[in-house]
Design a protein around this motif. Structure first.
Motif, PDB file in Angstrom:
ATOM      1  N   ASN A  15      -6.874  37.439  48.002  1.00  0.00           N
ATOM      2  CA  ASN A  15      -6.489  36.825  49.276  1.00  0.00           C
ATOM      3  C   ASN A  15      -6.608  35.304  49.239  1.00  0.00           C
ATOM      4  O   ASN A  15      -5.759  34.593  49.793  1.00  0.00           O
ATOM      5  CB  ASN A  15      -7.319  37.398  50.422  1.00  0.00           C
ATOM      6  N   GLU A  16      -7.631  34.824  48.589  1.00  0.00           N
ATOM      7  CA  GLU A  16      -7.825  33.372  48.477  1.00  0.00           C
ATOM      8  C   GLU A  16      -6.652  32.732  47.724  1.00  0.00           C
ATOM      9  O   GLU A  16      -6.078  31.731  48.170  1.00  0.00           O
ATOM     10  CB  GLU A  16      -9.136  33.108  47.747  1.00  0.00           C
ATOM     11  N   VAL A  17      -6.288  33.315  46.610  1.00  0.00           N
ATOM     12  CA  VAL A  17      -5.175  32.789  45.815  1.00  0.00           C
ATOM     13  C   VAL A  17      -3.857  32.951  46.567  1.00  0.00           C
ATOM     14  O   VAL A  17      -3.012  32.041  46.571  1.00  0.00           O
ATOM     15  CB  VAL A  17      -5.118  33.468  44.432  1.00  0.00           C
ATOM     16  N   PHE A  18      -3.672  34.092  47.225  1.00  0.00           N
ATOM     17  CA  PHE A  18      -2.453  34.317  48.000  1.00  0.00           C
ATOM     18  C   PHE A  18      -2.268  33.219  49.048  1.00  0.00           C
ATOM     19  O   PHE A  18      -1.181  32.655  49.194  1.00  0.00           O
ATOM     20  CB  PHE A  18      -2.494  35.694  48.657  1.00  0.00           C
ATOM     21  N   LEU A  19      -3.332  32.905  49.770  1.00  0.00           N
ATOM     22  CA  LEU A  19      -3.233  31.865  50.802  1.00  0.00           C
ATOM     23  C   LEU A  19      -2.930  30.496  50.201  1.00  0.00           C
ATOM     24  O   LEU A  19      -2.169  29.714  50.779  1.00  0.00           O
ATOM     25  CB  LEU A  19      -4.507  31.831  51.642  1.00  0.00           C
ATOM     26  N   GLU A  20      -3.490  30.215  49.028  1.00  0.00           N
ATOM     27  CA  GLU A  20      -3.201  28.944  48.358  1.00  0.00           C
ATOM     28  C   GLU A  20      -1.726  28.864  47.969  1.00  0.00           C
ATOM     29  O   GLU A  20      -1.078  27.830  48.163  1.00  0.00           O
ATOM     30  CB  GLU A  20      -4.077  28.792  47.112  1.00  0.00           C
ATOM     31  N   VAL A  21      -1.206  29.955  47.417  1.00  0.00           N
ATOM     32  CA  VAL A  21       0.200  29.974  47.005  1.00  0.00           C
ATOM     33  C   VAL A  21       1.115  29.933  48.226  1.00  0.00           C
ATOM     34  O   VAL A  21       2.121  29.219  48.245  1.00  0.00           O
ATOM     35  CB  VAL A  21       0.492  31.211  46.120  1.00  0.00           C
ATOM     36  N   LEU A  22       0.757  30.683  49.249  1.00  0.00           N
ATOM     37  CA  LEU A  22       1.574  30.723  50.460  1.00  0.00           C
ATOM     38  C   LEU A  22       1.712  29.336  51.090  1.00  0.00           C
ATOM     39  O   LEU A  22       2.753  28.998  51.654  1.00  0.00           O
ATOM     40  CB  LEU A  22       0.966  31.710  51.460  1.00  0.00           C
ATOM     41  N   ALA A  23       0.698  28.522  50.955  1.00  0.00           N
ATOM     42  CA  ALA A  23       0.735  27.172  51.522  1.00  0.00           C
ATOM     43  C   ALA A  23       1.746  26.274  50.809  1.00  0.00           C
ATOM     44  O   ALA A  23       2.095  25.210  51.329  1.00  0.00           O
ATOM     45  CB  ALA A  23      -0.656  26.546  51.462  1.00  0.00           C
ATOM     46  N   THR A  24       2.233  26.697  49.648  1.00  0.00           N
ATOM     47  CA  THR A  24       3.168  25.863  48.885  1.00  0.00           C
ATOM     48  C   THR A  24       4.630  26.265  49.056  1.00  0.00           C
ATOM     49  O   THR A  24       5.505  25.602  48.499  1.00  0.00           O
ATOM     50  CB  THR A  24       2.840  25.913  47.379  1.00  0.00           C
ATOM     51  N   VAL A  25       4.892  27.328  49.813  1.00  0.00           N
ATOM     52  CA  VAL A  25       6.275  27.799  49.937  1.00  0.00           C
ATOM     53  C   VAL A  25       7.112  26.826  50.751  1.00  0.00           C
ATOM     54  O   VAL A  25       6.599  26.101  51.606  1.00  0.00           O
ATOM     55  CB  VAL A  25       6.356  29.224  50.535  1.00  0.00           C
ATOM     56  N   ASP A  27      10.197  27.810  52.372  1.00  0.00           N
ATOM     57  CA  ASP A  27      10.910  28.396  53.500  1.00  0.00           C
ATOM     58  C   ASP A  27      10.488  29.855  53.712  1.00  0.00           C
ATOM     59  O   ASP A  27       9.687  30.387  52.952  1.00  0.00           O
ATOM     60  CB  ASP A  27      12.432  28.298  53.313  1.00  0.00           C
ATOM     61  N   ARG A  28      11.059  30.454  54.744  1.00  0.00           N
ATOM     62  CA  ARG A  28      10.680  31.812  55.121  1.00  0.00           C
ATOM     63  C   ARG A  28      11.019  32.831  54.032  1.00  0.00           C
ATOM     64  O   ARG A  28      10.231  33.736  53.754  1.00  0.00           O
ATOM     65  CB  ARG A  28      11.376  32.184  56.430  1.00  0.00           C
ATOM     66  N   ASP A  29      12.179  32.700  53.412  1.00  0.00           N
ATOM     67  CA  ASP A  29      12.566  33.630  52.352  1.00  0.00           C
ATOM     68  C   ASP A  29      11.583  33.596  51.187  1.00  0.00           C
ATOM     69  O   ASP A  29      11.203  34.628  50.640  1.00  0.00           O
ATOM     70  CB  ASP A  29      13.979  33.335  51.851  1.00  0.00           C
ATOM     71  N   GLU A  30      11.183  32.397  50.816  1.00  0.00           N
ATOM     72  CA  GLU A  30      10.216  32.263  49.733  1.00  0.00           C
ATOM     73  C   GLU A  30       8.861  32.855  50.148  1.00  0.00           C
ATOM     74  O   GLU A  30       8.195  33.507  49.350  1.00  0.00           O
ATOM     75  CB  GLU A  30      10.053  30.800  49.322  1.00  0.00           C
ATOM     76  N   ALA A  31       8.476  32.660  51.395  1.00  0.00           N
ATOM     77  CA  ALA A  31       7.221  33.228  51.894  1.00  0.00           C
ATOM     78  C   ALA A  31       7.255  34.751  51.832  1.00  0.00           C
ATOM     79  O   ALA A  31       6.269  35.391  51.432  1.00  0.00           O
ATOM     80  CB  ALA A  31       6.952  32.758  53.319  1.00  0.00           C
ATOM     81  N   GLN A  32       8.382  35.336  52.208  1.00  0.00           N
ATOM     82  CA  GLN A  32       8.512  36.791  52.136  1.00  0.00           C
ATOM     83  C   GLN A  32       8.443  37.281  50.697  1.00  0.00           C
ATOM     84  O   GLN A  32       7.804  38.303  50.405  1.00  0.00           O
ATOM     85  CB  GLN A  32       9.813  37.245  52.795  1.00  0.00           C
ATOM     86  N   ALA A  35       4.841  37.066  49.576  1.00  0.00           N
ATOM     87  CA  ALA A  35       4.048  38.119  50.221  1.00  0.00           C
ATOM     88  C   ALA A  35       4.307  39.474  49.576  1.00  0.00           C
ATOM     89  O   ALA A  35       3.374  40.253  49.352  1.00  0.00           O
ATOM     90  CB  ALA A  35       4.356  38.174  51.718  1.00  0.00           C
ATOM     91  N   ARG A  36       5.563  39.771  49.271  1.00  0.00           N
ATOM     92  CA  ARG A  36       5.878  41.044  48.601  1.00  0.00           C
ATOM     93  C   ARG A  36       5.222  41.118  47.224  1.00  0.00           C
ATOM     94  O   ARG A  36       4.647  42.136  46.846  1.00  0.00           O
ATOM     95  CB  ARG A  36       7.388  41.218  48.468  1.00  0.00           C
ATOM     96  N   ALA A  37       5.325  40.042  46.469  1.00  0.00           N
ATOM     97  CA  ALA A  37       4.731  40.014  45.135  1.00  0.00           C
ATOM     98  C   ALA A  37       3.207  40.157  45.210  1.00  0.00           C
ATOM     99  O   ALA A  37       2.600  40.878  44.410  1.00  0.00           O
ATOM    100  CB  ALA A  37       5.107  38.728  44.413  1.00  0.00           C
ATOM    101  N   ALA A  38       2.595  39.494  46.178  1.00  0.00           N
ATOM    102  CA  ALA A  38       1.146  39.588  46.352  1.00  0.00           C
ATOM    103  C   ALA A  38       0.740  41.007  46.720  1.00  0.00           C
ATOM    104  O   ALA A  38      -0.280  41.521  46.246  1.00  0.00           O
ATOM    105  CB  ALA A  38       0.676  38.607  47.423  1.00  0.00           C
ATOM    106  N   SER A  39       1.545  41.654  47.539  1.00  0.00           N
ATOM    107  CA  SER A  39       1.263  43.032  47.934  1.00  0.00           C
ATOM    108  C   SER A  39       1.325  43.971  46.737  1.00  0.00           C
ATOM    109  O   SER A  39       0.435  44.812  46.538  1.00  0.00           O
ATOM    110  CB  SER A  39       2.262  43.465  49.007  1.00  0.00           C
TER     111      SER A  39
END
Length: 70
Positions: A15-25, A27-32, A35-39
């Motif tokens: 979760n810590e790494v996911f949040l760090e990566v998510l902060a670098t996206v 746009d919305r498509d990249e965020a999705q 999120a899918r890859a992290a899941s």
């Protein structure tokens, strides 16, 4: 002796790494996509952990049954 890593620690780090990566996206498509890859990664990590845990428990059960029979 090496310290073991529990499932909660694995999830915490994920979760810590996911949040760090998510902060670098950008746009919305990249965020999705992130999120899918992290899941998928988290499910794979938990599945591996569970398979190892089940194997360990099977060995323990076999030892317990063997000692009960002696």
């Amino acid at each position: 002796m090496r310290e073991s890593v529990g499932l909660l620690e694995v999830v915490r780090v994920h979760n810590e790494v996911f949040l760090e990566v998510l902060a670098t996206v950008r746009d919305r498509d990249e965020a999705q996509s992130v999120a899918r890859a992290a899941s998928v990664l988290l499910i794979d990590l938990i599945a591996s952990f569970e398979m190892s845990q089940r194997g360990f428990m099977d060995v323990q059960l076999g030892r317990d049954q063997a000692s009960d029979q002696s």
